[in-house]
Design an enzyme around this catalytic site. Sequence first.
Site, PDB file in Angstrom:
ATOM      1  N   TYR A 214       0.806  -1.207   0.000  1.00 62.71           N
ATOM      2  CA  TYR A 214       0.000   0.000   0.000  1.00 62.71           C
ATOM      3  C   TYR A 214       0.848   1.271   0.000  1.00 62.71           C
ATOM      4  CZ  TYR A 214      -3.913  -2.922   1.678  1.00 62.71           C
ATOM      5  OH  TYR A 214      -4.892  -3.875   1.825  1.00 62.71           O
TER       6      TYR A 214
ATOM      7  N   THR B 204      -2.524  -6.204  -6.926  1.00 62.01           N
ATOM      8  CA  THR B 204      -2.423  -5.154  -5.916  1.00 62.01           C
ATOM      9  C   THR B 204      -2.831  -5.682  -4.541  1.00 62.01           C
ATOM     10  OG1 THR B 204      -4.710  -4.321  -6.016  1.00 62.01           O
ATOM     11  CG2 THR B 204      -3.149  -3.506  -7.686  1.00 62.01           C
ATOM     12  N   ASP B 205      -2.410  -4.974  -3.506  1.00 70.02           N
ATOM     13  CA  ASP B 205      -2.931  -5.256  -2.175  1.00 70.02           C
ATOM     14  C   ASP B 205      -4.405  -4.863  -2.144  1.00 70.02           C
ATOM     15  OD1 ASP B 205      -2.973  -6.040   0.496  1.00 70.02           O
ATOM     16  OD2 ASP B 205      -1.000  -5.168   0.880  1.00 70.02           O
ATOM     17  N   TRP B 206      -5.091  -5.273  -1.105  1.00 66.54           N
ATOM     18  CA  TRP B 206      -6.554  -5.251  -1.089  1.00 66.54           C
ATOM     19  C   TRP B 206      -7.121  -3.843  -0.890  1.00 66.54           C
ATOM     20  CZ3 TRP B 206      -4.907  -9.317  -2.807  1.00 66.54           C
ATOM     21  CH2 TRP B 206      -5.593 -10.534  -2.880  1.00 66.54           C
TER      22      TRP B 206
END
Length: 606
Positions: A269, A305-307
Amino acid sequence: MSELRTAPEHPYQDPQLPVEQRVADLVSRLSLEDKAGLLFHTIALMVDPSTDLEVMGMPSLESMIRDRRMTHFNLVGSPGAGREFAAWTNSVQRIASRTGWGIPITFSTDPRHSFSDNPAAAMAAGPFSQWPETLGLAAIGSEELVQQFADIARKEYLAAGIRLALHPQIDLATEPRWSRIVGTFGEDADLTSRLGAAYIRGFQGDMLGADSVSTMTKHFPGGGPQKDGEDPHFPYGREQVYPGDGFAYHLRPFLAAIEAGTSQMMPYYGMPVGTEYEEVGFGFNKSVITGLLRQELGFDGIVCTDWSIVTDSSVQGELIEARAWGVEHLAPIDRLEKVLHAGADQLGGEHCTELLIELVHSGRVSEDRIDVSVARLLREKLTLGLFDDPYVDEDQAEIVIGNEEFRSAGRVAQRASVTVLKNAVPTDASNATRPILPLASGLRVYAEGVAATAVATRGEVAANPEEADVAIIRLQAPFEPRTGGVAPYFRAGSLEFTEHDVSRLRELAERIPVIVDVYLDRPALLAPVAELAAALIVDYGASDDAVLDVLFGAAAPEGRLPFDIPRSQEAVAAQRPDVPFDTADPLFRFGDGLDLPSAPDGEGGS
């Protein structure tokens, strides 16, 4: 487990054809809606697939498959033991087989084999074998053991129908306050590189194939150097800083992961501050994903991608704003466009397929660009054999998941990971010549934080300190409780023990010898505990029985610290967050750890 399958109707269904031919055939058949679904990878609660999840701001799993054509899901929770787990994944694969072109589901999971229980990062072991946290594997330091663990986890995942590990986490723990340290291999880039590569080999094998579990290595290009030690799950932790010019140091484990063949990569992030790269979150960062990862390092695998970096989400009805650091001012559709132009293939934690379709219809993103990612995602599914047989044997799952052989190996690793930092000769015992550890069996033991039933198998349980020969106290490393959203699950902030904890230990130490075990998920400030304790050990996820086996001499501890232990909060604040081993005059150093002498004849644990 093969269910009844008909002869191939289309080339993509024919296992005799080369993977690339099958990929090209299927891509040519997919509608834009089918393609859009492939580019989203979100959470699936392991409940009835038709259950409405609007309380979480999500549609049902079944509707995400049928209406949004999604085929990648991160499993949260567990429906029960091995058989129930496998039956659930099979039931979802049947829904997918009857939808569109029958693209099978790739089920993924955060770590499931240790003691953490954080729905945003890891889950308790449940039906699976239980091992120390990744830090504990680092404390043992054996590539062979890490590969053994990963191979066992691979077998359990395969039996359950899980084909993608959202790990290893190979960030470097150079900022001791960071809440994600427990999932790392510690502070040293060389150790992390060796163990991270072994981890990937254990899950994937030498080449990705039908017996592999794919690995999504995280968090590129290294999530450790967080400003003030805060985490970029939260807006106050969005900045990654490099005052010691340590960016390249944090990149080293990822070079080893690429060489080991990791199939996927997850950017974090955080947004880099004061570097040559754009100051936006790594998932939006073309200079990092395309420039560094793709072009400079030559990685051609999947980037997810991260969440939840594009749209807002909900946790138990509470609104969680998207982690769109550096692009908060952009609308969700503009954020999505930036992610795709950055070079990512998938959006983690999102299901906004309609936004992608709108981007293509408007001409802002070409369908050819989407096809590049679709091909990567289908290639992995085909290579894993999911198109040829996505189902698992429920009888076999009952046998494999959490079997005694695997659980025993986990218990051995828990014991081995224990790290002894102090083992003094008791000062209140006449003619004492040997350290307090290992303890003699049959002692009267006063315990806090330890199950009395575990103590009773090795000694006599004392109801109060006055009746005891020794006290055994298990503590959690300190942290500052946070509120809001998922913040309570992240152990962040101060590393100092409270005055209440220290006073309690002092009170006990004035009466009897005190043995302290600290669950070390971060580099806690151990000075006051070390001063008061007759013996100090740390663990990184270990049961009461594992810890007591070490204390009573039934198992030999092998652990060595995977990071420095700072001497004070002032030293923590002064060190540079991107530089390893930068704390002044550490109390204990990376690699510290004592062996225990053998128990005297007639003594020792059971």
